[in-house]
Scaffold this motif. Sequence first.
Motif, PDB file in Angstrom:
ATOM      1  N   ARG A 170      -9.194  17.913  -2.287  1.00 28.71           N
ATOM      2  CA  ARG A 170      -9.764  16.684  -2.849  1.00 28.71           C
ATOM      3  C   ARG A 170      -9.215  15.466  -2.106  1.00 28.71           C
ATOM      4  O   ARG A 170      -9.951  14.552  -1.771  1.00 28.71           O
ATOM      5  CB  ARG A 170      -9.470  16.572  -4.341  1.00 28.71           C
ATOM      6  CG  ARG A 170     -10.273  17.528  -5.178  1.00 28.71           C
ATOM      7  CD  ARG A 170     -10.004  17.272  -6.672  1.00 28.71           C
ATOM      8  NE  ARG A 170     -10.624  18.276  -7.476  1.00 28.71           N
ATOM      9  CZ  ARG A 170     -11.869  18.184  -7.956  1.00 28.71           C
ATOM     10  NH1 ARG A 170     -12.576  17.134  -7.702  1.00 28.71           N
ATOM     11  NH2 ARG A 170     -12.364  19.162  -8.679  1.00 28.71           N
ATOM     12  N   GLN A 217     -11.149  12.677   0.296  1.00 27.00           N
ATOM     13  CA  GLN A 217     -11.016  11.232   0.093  1.00 27.00           C
ATOM     14  C   GLN A 217     -10.471  10.504   1.316  1.00 27.00           C
ATOM     15  O   GLN A 217     -10.873   9.396   1.609  1.00 27.00           O
ATOM     16  CB  GLN A 217     -10.133  10.929  -1.121  1.00 27.00           C
ATOM     17  CG  GLN A 217     -10.825  11.108  -2.436  1.00 27.00           C
ATOM     18  CD  GLN A 217     -12.069  10.246  -2.570  1.00 27.00           C
ATOM     19  OE1 GLN A 217     -12.111   9.084  -2.159  1.00 27.00           O
ATOM     20  NE2 GLN A 217     -13.109  10.821  -3.137  1.00 27.00           N
ATOM     21  N   THR A 227     -22.854  12.085  -6.153  1.00 22.73           N
ATOM     22  CA  THR A 227     -21.956  12.549  -7.212  1.00 22.73           C
ATOM     23  C   THR A 227     -20.497  12.305  -6.854  1.00 22.73           C
ATOM     24  O   THR A 227     -19.646  12.252  -7.734  1.00 22.73           O
ATOM     25  CB  THR A 227     -22.180  14.045  -7.521  1.00 22.73           C
ATOM     26  OG1 THR A 227     -21.989  14.804  -6.332  1.00 22.73           O
ATOM     27  CG2 THR A 227     -23.580  14.283  -8.070  1.00 22.73           C
ATOM     28  N   ALA A 228     -20.222  12.163  -5.554  1.00 21.78           N
ATOM     29  CA  ALA A 228     -18.869  11.838  -5.087  1.00 21.78           C
ATOM     30  C   ALA A 228     -18.990  11.292  -3.673  1.00 21.78           C
ATOM     31  O   ALA A 228     -19.881  11.684  -2.920  1.00 21.78           O
ATOM     32  CB  ALA A 228     -17.970  13.071  -5.085  1.00 21.78           C
ATOM     33  N   CYS A 229     -18.108  10.371  -3.329  1.00 24.92           N
ATOM     34  CA  CYS A 229     -18.051   9.880  -1.956  1.00 24.92           C
ATOM     35  C   CYS A 229     -16.602   9.530  -1.645  1.00 24.92           C
ATOM     36  O   CYS A 229     -15.790   9.337  -2.554  1.00 24.92           O
ATOM     37  CB  CYS A 229     -18.966   8.691  -1.737  1.00 24.92           C
ATOM     38  SG  CYS A 229     -18.482   7.186  -2.596  1.00 24.92           S
ATOM     39  N   ASN A 230     -16.292   9.476  -0.371  1.00 27.76           N
ATOM     40  CA  ASN A 230     -14.915   9.182  -0.005  1.00 27.76           C
ATOM     41  C   ASN A 230     -14.738   7.708   0.371  1.00 27.76           C
ATOM     42  O   ASN A 230     -15.705   6.931   0.394  1.00 27.76           O
ATOM     43  CB  ASN A 230     -14.430  10.125   1.092  1.00 27.76           C
ATOM     44  CG  ASN A 230     -15.102   9.902   2.432  1.00 27.76           C
ATOM     45  OD1 ASN A 230     -15.983   9.068   2.595  1.00 27.76           O
ATOM     46  ND2 ASN A 230     -14.682  10.673   3.410  1.00 27.76           N
ATOM     47  N   PRO A 253     -15.665   3.423  -3.754  1.00 27.69           N
ATOM     48  CA  PRO A 253     -16.304   4.695  -4.141  1.00 27.69           C
ATOM     49  C   PRO A 253     -16.965   4.659  -5.514  1.00 27.69           C
ATOM     50  O   PRO A 253     -18.056   5.209  -5.692  1.00 27.69           O
ATOM     51  CB  PRO A 253     -15.151   5.698  -4.080  1.00 27.69           C
ATOM     52  CG  PRO A 253     -14.241   5.152  -3.026  1.00 27.69           C
ATOM     53  CD  PRO A 253     -14.316   3.643  -3.220  1.00 27.69           C
ATOM     54  N   THR A 254     -16.366   3.981  -6.468  1.00 28.54           N
ATOM     55  CA  THR A 254     -16.934   3.939  -7.822  1.00 28.54           C
ATOM     56  C   THR A 254     -18.271   3.193  -7.875  1.00 28.54           C
ATOM     57  O   THR A 254     -19.052   3.410  -8.797  1.00 28.54           O
ATOM     58  CB  THR A 254     -15.947   3.275  -8.798  1.00 28.54           C
ATOM     59  OG1 THR A 254     -15.590   1.983  -8.300  1.00 28.54           O
ATOM     60  CG2 THR A 254     -14.700   4.124  -8.979  1.00 28.54           C
ATOM     61  N   THR A 284     -20.933   6.218  -6.904  1.00 28.72           N
ATOM     62  CA  THR A 284     -21.033   7.418  -7.724  1.00 28.72           C
ATOM     63  C   THR A 284     -22.053   7.211  -8.844  1.00 28.72           C
ATOM     64  O   THR A 284     -22.008   6.219  -9.562  1.00 28.72           O
ATOM     65  CB  THR A 284     -19.655   7.786  -8.312  1.00 28.72           C
ATOM     66  OG1 THR A 284     -18.741   7.939  -7.227  1.00 28.72           O
ATOM     67  CG2 THR A 284     -19.717   9.075  -9.101  1.00 28.72           C
TER      68      THR A 284
END
Length: 189
Positions: free
Chosen positions: A11, A15, A30-33, A44-45, A48
Amino acid sequence: MKAASADIDYRRAFQDAPVGQAIANNRVITACNKAFAEIFGGKPTEFTGTTFERLYPSHTHFESAGVRVGPLLAKEKVFSDDRVMRRLDGELFWVHVRGFTYTPKDPHRNTLWVFTELSSRQPKKVTIGGSLTPRERDIAALLIEGKTGKEAALSLGISPRTVDIYKTRLLRKYSVTNTPDLVQRLLTG
């Protein structure tokens, strides 16, 4: 003997990777770094739970990319090209994007995308219908934004004649005769 990979925090590796990465489900991030967020000008937030749509020059380009890329992912499981995208502040810029689907029967369902910026901040040559120089990419991005030759010249601090020379080169590289066709070719790769 314990394997070295057992000590890796995957994880954290995701990141901290030096290239932008995003995991998506049906084109929703759904996720990014951190590198992805930095490339697109946010945290990142801020990405998402949102679709990639706001990172494309327009809704039409988002839709046409999905239609074009889906069958390629289904067949090969991977996809790669260079394209113009949009930062959160609206600036258009060039990226190299590479994608992978975990679900080829439903190609957009579970994907991993890697983005590398190709803008003039990172002076590399990119191949799209021929090799583009950093200055050609700068001018192409301004034409995509709808700027005139004079406006592009003012933005870049160069003469309108210089913009015309680069625009003529771009027209030749893409085998088109006018700016609207050039913009269309630039956006569709």
